[in-house]
Design a protein around this motif. Structure first.
Motif, PDB file in Angstrom:
ATOM      1  N   ARG B 385       0.855  -1.200   0.000  1.00 12.12           N
ATOM      2  CA  ARG B 385       0.000   0.000   0.000  1.00 12.12           C
ATOM      3  C   ARG B 385       0.880   1.237   0.000  1.00 12.12           C
ATOM      4  O   ARG B 385       2.030   1.184   0.474  1.00 12.12           O
ATOM      5  CB  ARG B 385      -0.856   0.019   1.269  1.00 12.12           C
ATOM      6  N   THR B 386       0.317   2.340  -0.461  1.00 18.52           N
ATOM      7  CA  THR B 386       1.089   3.597  -0.470  1.00 18.52           C
ATOM      8  C   THR B 386       1.446   4.028   0.949  1.00 18.52           C
ATOM      9  O   THR B 386       2.464   4.682   1.159  1.00 18.52           O
ATOM     10  CB  THR B 386       0.289   4.750  -1.121  1.00 18.52           C
ATOM     11  N   GLY B 387       0.594   3.685   1.908  1.00 19.25           N
ATOM     12  CA  GLY B 387       0.788   4.152   3.273  1.00 19.25           C
ATOM     13  C   GLY B 387       1.914   3.456   4.022  1.00 19.25           C
ATOM     14  O   GLY B 387       2.305   3.898   5.104  1.00 19.25           O
ATOM     15  N   GLN B 388       2.405   2.354   3.478  1.00 17.20           N
ATOM     16  CA  GLN B 388       3.523   1.683   4.143  1.00 17.20           C
ATOM     17  C   GLN B 388       4.805   2.475   3.895  1.00 17.20           C
ATOM     18  O   GLN B 388       5.021   2.969   2.787  1.00 17.20           O
ATOM     19  CB  GLN B 388       3.670   0.253   3.592  1.00 17.20           C
ATOM     20  N   THR B 389       5.651   2.586   4.909  1.00 14.10           N
ATOM     21  CA  THR B 389       6.913   3.305   4.714  1.00 14.10           C
ATOM     22  C   THR B 389       7.937   2.355   4.101  1.00 14.10           C
ATOM     23  O   THR B 389       7.784   1.130   4.151  1.00 14.10           O
ATOM     24  CB  THR B 389       7.480   3.828   6.055  1.00 14.10           C
ATOM     25  N   ASP B 390       8.986   2.936   3.545  1.00 15.12           N
ATOM     26  CA  ASP B 390      10.066   2.107   2.990  1.00 15.12           C
ATOM     27  C   ASP B 390      10.681   1.253   4.096  1.00 15.12           C
ATOM     28  O   ASP B 390      11.056   0.105   3.862  1.00 15.12           O
ATOM     29  CB  ASP B 390      11.131   3.000   2.337  1.00 15.12           C
ATOM     30  N   ASP B 391      10.747   1.810   5.292  1.00 14.40           N
ATOM     31  CA  ASP B 391      11.297   1.042   6.421  1.00 14.40           C
ATOM     32  C   ASP B 391      10.420  -0.168   6.743  1.00 14.40           C
ATOM     33  O   ASP B 391      10.931  -1.241   7.059  1.00 14.40           O
ATOM     34  CB  ASP B 391      11.430   1.934   7.662  1.00 14.40           C
ATOM     35  N   ASP B 392       9.094   0.036   6.659  1.00  8.62           N
ATOM     36  CA  ASP B 392       8.172  -1.091   6.879  1.00  8.62           C
ATOM     37  C   ASP B 392       8.496  -2.220   5.904  1.00  8.62           C
ATOM     38  O   ASP B 392       8.588  -3.397   6.281  1.00  8.62           O
ATOM     39  CB  ASP B 392       6.706  -0.671   6.610  1.00  8.62           C
ATOM     40  N   ILE B 393       8.649  -1.858   4.648  1.00  8.23           N
ATOM     41  CA  ILE B 393       8.874  -2.871   3.612  1.00  8.23           C
ATOM     42  C   ILE B 393      10.230  -3.554   3.795  1.00  8.23           C
ATOM     43  O   ILE B 393      10.348  -4.771   3.698  1.00  8.23           O
ATOM     44  CB  ILE B 393       8.721  -2.245   2.201  1.00  8.23           C
ATOM     45  N   ARG B 394      11.252  -2.741   4.116  1.00  5.47           N
ATOM     46  CA  ARG B 394      12.579  -3.325   4.366  1.00  5.47           C
ATOM     47  C   ARG B 394      12.544  -4.263   5.567  1.00  5.47           C
ATOM     48  O   ARG B 394      13.128  -5.342   5.545  1.00  5.47           O
ATOM     49  CB  ARG B 394      13.613  -2.217   4.598  1.00  5.47           C
ATOM     50  N   GLY B 395      11.867  -3.829   6.609  1.00  6.42           N
ATOM     51  CA  GLY B 395      11.769  -4.647   7.831  1.00  6.42           C
ATOM     52  C   GLY B 395      11.087  -5.977   7.548  1.00  6.42           C
ATOM     53  O   GLY B 395      11.566  -7.044   7.965  1.00  6.42           O
ATOM     54  N   LEU B 396       9.985  -5.902   6.809  1.00  9.17           N
ATOM     55  CA  LEU B 396       9.244  -7.111   6.438  1.00  9.17           C
ATOM     56  C   LEU B 396      10.122  -8.056   5.615  1.00  9.17           C
ATOM     57  O   LEU B 396      10.220  -9.255   5.892  1.00  9.17           O
ATOM     58  CB  LEU B 396       8.005  -6.712   5.622  1.00  9.17           C
ATOM     59  N   ALA B 397      10.788  -7.472   4.620  1.00  4.52           N
ATOM     60  CA  ALA B 397      11.620  -8.275   3.723  1.00  4.52           C
ATOM     61  C   ALA B 397      12.728  -8.975   4.501  1.00  4.52           C
ATOM     62  O   ALA B 397      13.035 -10.152   4.247  1.00  4.52           O
ATOM     63  CB  ALA B 397      12.214  -7.386   2.633  1.00  4.52           C
ATOM     64  N   GLN B 398      13.294  -8.265   5.449  1.00  2.00           N
ATOM     65  CA  GLN B 398      14.383  -8.832   6.254  1.00  2.00           C
ATOM     66  C   GLN B 398      13.917 -10.097   6.980  1.00  2.00           C
ATOM     67  O   GLN B 398      14.597 -11.121   6.954  1.00  2.00           O
ATOM     68  CB  GLN B 398      14.862  -7.769   7.265  1.00  2.00           C
ATOM     69  N   VAL B 399      12.751 -10.021   7.590  1.00  2.00           N
ATOM     70  CA  VAL B 399      12.234 -11.194   8.320  1.00  2.00           C
ATOM     71  C   VAL B 399      11.982 -12.351   7.344  1.00  2.00           C
ATOM     72  O   VAL B 399      12.315 -13.505   7.623  1.00  2.00           O
ATOM     73  CB  VAL B 399      10.937 -10.855   9.097  1.00  2.00           C
ATOM     74  N   ILE B 400      11.417 -12.026   6.190  1.00  2.00           N
ATOM     75  CA  ILE B 400      11.149 -13.084   5.202  1.00  2.00           C
ATOM     76  C   ILE B 400      12.449 -13.751   4.772  1.00  2.00           C
ATOM     77  O   ILE B 400      12.569 -14.980   4.763  1.00  2.00           O
ATOM     78  CB  ILE B 400      10.410 -12.514   3.959  1.00  2.00           C
ATOM     79  N   ILE B 401      13.438 -12.928   4.448  1.00  2.00           N
ATOM     80  CA  ILE B 401      14.711 -13.479   3.961  1.00  2.00           C
ATOM     81  C   ILE B 401      15.382 -14.330   5.036  1.00  2.00           C
ATOM     82  O   ILE B 401      15.802 -15.460   4.774  1.00  2.00           O
ATOM     83  CB  ILE B 401      15.647 -12.342   3.466  1.00  2.00           C
ATOM     84  N   ASN B 402      15.425 -13.788   6.249  1.00  2.00           N
ATOM     85  CA  ASN B 402      16.028 -14.563   7.345  1.00  2.00           C
ATOM     86  C   ASN B 402      15.347 -15.910   7.508  1.00  2.00           C
ATOM     87  O   ASN B 402      15.999 -16.933   7.680  1.00  2.00           O
ATOM     88  CB  ASN B 402      15.904 -13.798   8.667  1.00  2.00           C
ATOM     89  N   ASN B 403      14.035 -15.917   7.421  1.00  2.00           N
ATOM     90  CA  ASN B 403      13.328 -17.160   7.677  1.00  2.00           C
ATOM     91  C   ASN B 403      13.360 -18.112   6.512  1.00  2.00           C
ATOM     92  O   ASN B 403      13.280 -19.327   6.691  1.00  2.00           O
ATOM     93  CB  ASN B 403      11.898 -16.858   8.110  1.00  2.00           C
ATOM     94  N   ARG B 404      13.463 -17.535   5.328  1.00  2.00           N
ATOM     95  CA  ARG B 404      13.647 -18.405   4.171  1.00  2.00           C
ATOM     96  C   ARG B 404      14.946 -19.154   4.302  1.00  2.00           C
ATOM     97  O   ARG B 404      15.031 -20.337   4.025  1.00  2.00           O
ATOM     98  CB  ARG B 404      13.699 -17.562   2.903  1.00  2.00           C
ATOM     99  N   LEU B 405      15.997 -18.398   4.762  1.00  2.00           N
ATOM    100  CA  LEU B 405      17.290 -19.043   4.940  1.00  2.00           C
ATOM    101  C   LEU B 405      17.175 -20.154   5.970  1.00  2.00           C
ATOM    102  O   LEU B 405      17.581 -21.277   5.737  1.00  2.00           O
ATOM    103  CB  LEU B 405      18.331 -18.006   5.385  1.00  2.00           C
ATOM    104  N   LEU B 406      16.530 -19.799   7.104  1.00  2.00           N
ATOM    105  CA  LEU B 406      16.346 -20.786   8.160  1.00  2.00           C
ATOM    106  C   LEU B 406      15.653 -22.024   7.605  1.00  2.00           C
ATOM    107  O   LEU B 406      16.043 -23.146   7.862  1.00  2.00           O
ATOM    108  CB  LEU B 406      15.485 -20.192   9.286  1.00  2.00           C
ATOM    109  N   SER B 407      14.614 -21.748   6.822  1.00  2.00           N
ATOM    110  CA  SER B 407      13.818 -22.831   6.268  1.00  2.00           C
ATOM    111  C   SER B 407      14.654 -23.710   5.347  1.00  2.00           C
ATOM    112  O   SER B 407      14.545 -24.933   5.351  1.00  2.00           O
ATOM    113  CB  SER B 407      12.617 -22.231   5.536  1.00  2.00           C
ATOM    114  N   GLU B 408      15.523 -23.067   4.560  1.00  2.00           N
ATOM    115  CA  GLU B 408      16.361 -23.858   3.654  1.00  2.00           C
ATOM    116  C   GLU B 408      17.433 -24.629   4.400  1.00  2.00           C
ATOM    117  O   GLU B 408      17.723 -25.767   4.063  1.00  2.00           O
ATOM    118  CB  GLU B 408      16.985 -22.948   2.591  1.00  2.00           C
TER     119      GLU B 408
END
Lengths: 411, 411
Positions: B385-408
């Motif tokens: 959404r437009t209302g999300q900040t760039d920091d929100d998106i970066r923060g979200l992406a970081q958790v996804i990436i970390n957990n994808r790694l964990l998962s792999e």
């Protein structure tokens, strides 16, 4: 050239070609004579067309005039300012702001039931009936579903969906013997009918409750026409005649009519949290991200508050005095009933002419006809509201009486 | 004792027992892990639970954050004050105040189409599809109706109703060859699909338009996910790719998502007044006294005005920059698309764990699973959404990436 295939309909449960073929001619006639397709501004209870004609609406279901109650409108505005959003779009099964829960808690207390909200009564019905069909609301056993012949079109329309999940049958209007016979034959039975008919009259709730006690009959009532207008705190006709709402009865009622707002309430007995979750998650559009909007919620909360005060009783009393006045002037089959609708019978060929004369005199009364009612039972559907003055009702009655005489003279 | 009869379902077009049996387990799991049934207050774009947890919603379809736009809220309030009523309850076919007409005129101009309103997209669909089935919107000949396998459940649900008025069939997702074959075989064909899928991706509008030109194919699109977010003045994906809306195409779109209000718009080509009347009179709940309420109308008028200004373009541009940022951080099959939804795949067994970790970190992302998606295609549905900040998106992406790694690593 090879001829292409044409499809064939089964038309087991519905037939648009037939219904529209007949219905549309009548609508066209109505509109041609200025009794349909009317656009008018609402100002202090009267309607004004752009052409300068003014009239009183005798075909509006806001029986207590709560729709223009200042508290109801301000309730909508207050909620909009408080939540700052009309709808934060996400299914409520995932994340919801507390507004809908607050409303459901209020309505549950008011109607002495567990209330689940829906955006409209027809959305409630399309969501609930398929879950009944699949046995999810009837103790895990699919019921035979008996649709009352006269139940509102919003219920009729769901027949093909229910017929794919269970067996369905249509019975004559309030045919208690037929329903009892099916209860003797089938393991589970659910009867679907209007609690209050859109043409006046109530369901035989006491007799149906007896069948529930004898056979465990399930019932789905749409009580849209009596909610607010009838019963202590406006609980409606059906809820008034059931001491304690059991898990064999579901009552749906619109919040657009006498309640004066927008939306619908599904009244349930003491259902498990599990069952409520199934409704929230799987009852058709109830589970999508299209809930009652915040303005509707705020208006409903305000209307519910009015229902808790003496004002509701005063409004109900006023409505009954309007009905009594009409009955004293125009005899109809419904005379004496607490129901705010009267059907003034008229021949199919005359109903529009009569409606037109009334409209010209300043009273809008909707003509009703097939497929809204059965063939040969056409008439003018007069709907009383608290906001109508005694003079309005006397004026309307005068035109009806004069034209009835004319009509009889003409025979 | 005589054994009573039990009913048997046909389950030709739907099967609640199966769908709920599987779906409910997953919902229960989601709720058990705090990823469903969340109640939270919305304040300046963030959600706050009673327990004091705060999070950003990455599962809300208000892609442009117009839902909390001050002009939209004030539009609702202005209309409430102007008309003094939330809904003056009477079918619009009889009498209507000018509000809905004003809205439909505004939306018609905005979307370059004839617009009919409905209280929700699913009500629009349940009203329109049966009229298509009976030939009333396809030049008086019943079409073979082809439902796309992946079309939204609001369309799937109307299958049994359509099947009683015509013949229906389900095809694989966007199976152009199959559709063409049916066009060669049948006199009339209508294809029903999402214009923009709720899991990302668009319909092959150009190829489908070619089939319309060759064979006179009719198409019903639900373009709810792209309206406002896509195209000049927010006309949506489908309308953007059709030069001139013909009478063989109907587009329905919700006004609850990026449009930021409540209700739905049905976009029609140049249809006769007669056809419009048939919709108004016979398209299911569209013809009942349950229209969009005045607050929704006012909010939509205000949102439509915003759509006419440069602000809409700015918001769309901002949305695209958020999407691009996410794509630069998390690779998905949807990367590069203008569509604001990304599906981060996860094993059925892992999707809830991942969602939970994200939620704890302050990001709500809905897990999706059967019956919302096919078995084995579960994942996290991330919505920008437009209302999300760039920091929100970066923060979200970081958790996804970390957990994808964990998962792999775990594999």
């Amino acid at each position: 050239m090879i001829e292409k295939l044409k499809v064939k309909p089964t038309n087991r449960y519905r037939n648009n070609a037939k219904a529209i073929g007949i219905g549309n001619t009548f609508w066209d006639n109505s509109e041609h004579h200025g009794l349909a397709g009317i656009v008018a501004d609402l100002q202090r209870g009267r309607l004004y067309t752009q052409e300068g004609h003014s009239f009183v609406n005798f075909s509006c279901c806001s029986y207590l005039d709560l729709d223009s109650h200042i508290q109801v409108i301000e309730g909508a505005i207050t909620a909009l300012r408080k939540f700052g959003v009309l709808d934060h779009c996400i299914p409520r099964t995932r994340v919801q702001i507390p507004a809908l829960l607050e409303l459901e808690a209020s309505l549950s207390e008011l109607f002495e039931a567990q209330v689940v909200s829906a955006i409209s009564a027809s959305v409630a019905t399309s969501g609930i009936l398929p879950l009944i069909a699949s046995g999810h609301l009837t103790d895990d056993e699919r019921p035979l579903m008996i649709f009352d012949k006269n139940c509102h079109v919003s219920m009729q329309q769901v027949k093909p969906i229910c017929a794919d999940e269970t067996e369905i049958v249509t019975c004559s209007h309030h045919d208690l013997d037929f329903i009892e016979d099916q209860c003797k034959l089938y393991e589970r039975v659910c009867y679907i009918c209007d609690g209050s008919d859109s043409l006046g009259g109530y369901a035989p709730v006491k007799e149906l409750t007896q069948l529930q006690e004898c056979y465990g009959l399930y019932i789905y009532y749409d009580d849209s026409h009596s909610i607010s207008a009838y019963g202590k705190r406006g609980v409606g006709y059906v809820r008034s005649h059931i001491d304690c709402l059991n898990d064999h009865t579901i009552i749906t009622a619109t919040l657009n009519k006498a309640f004066g707002a927008s939306g619908a309430a599904i009244l349930l007995g003491d259902r498990s949290r599990e069952t409520l979750r199934i409704i929230e998650r799987f009852a058709g559009a109830i589970s999508y991200s299209q809930p009652m909007n915040i303005a509707a919620i705020g208006a409903c909360l305000a209307s519910a508050d009015i229902h808790r005060t003496k004002e509701l009783h005063t409004l109900q009393y006023k409505l009954q005095s309007k009905i009594a006045l009409f009955d004293s002037l125009v005899p109809t089959a419904q005379a004496g009933s607490t129901f705010p609708i009267r059907l003034v019978p008229a021949a199919d060929s005359e109903v529009i002419t009569l409606g037109k004369l009334l409209f010209e005199a300043g009273y809008y009364v909707s003509p009703v006809f097939f497929p809204i009612v059965a063939r040969g039972t056409a008439g003018l559907r007069v709907m009383m509201r608290t906001g109508q003055t005694d003079d309005d009702i006397r004026g309307l009655a005068q035109v009806i009486i004069n034209n009835r005489l004319l009509s009889e003279v003409a025979k």
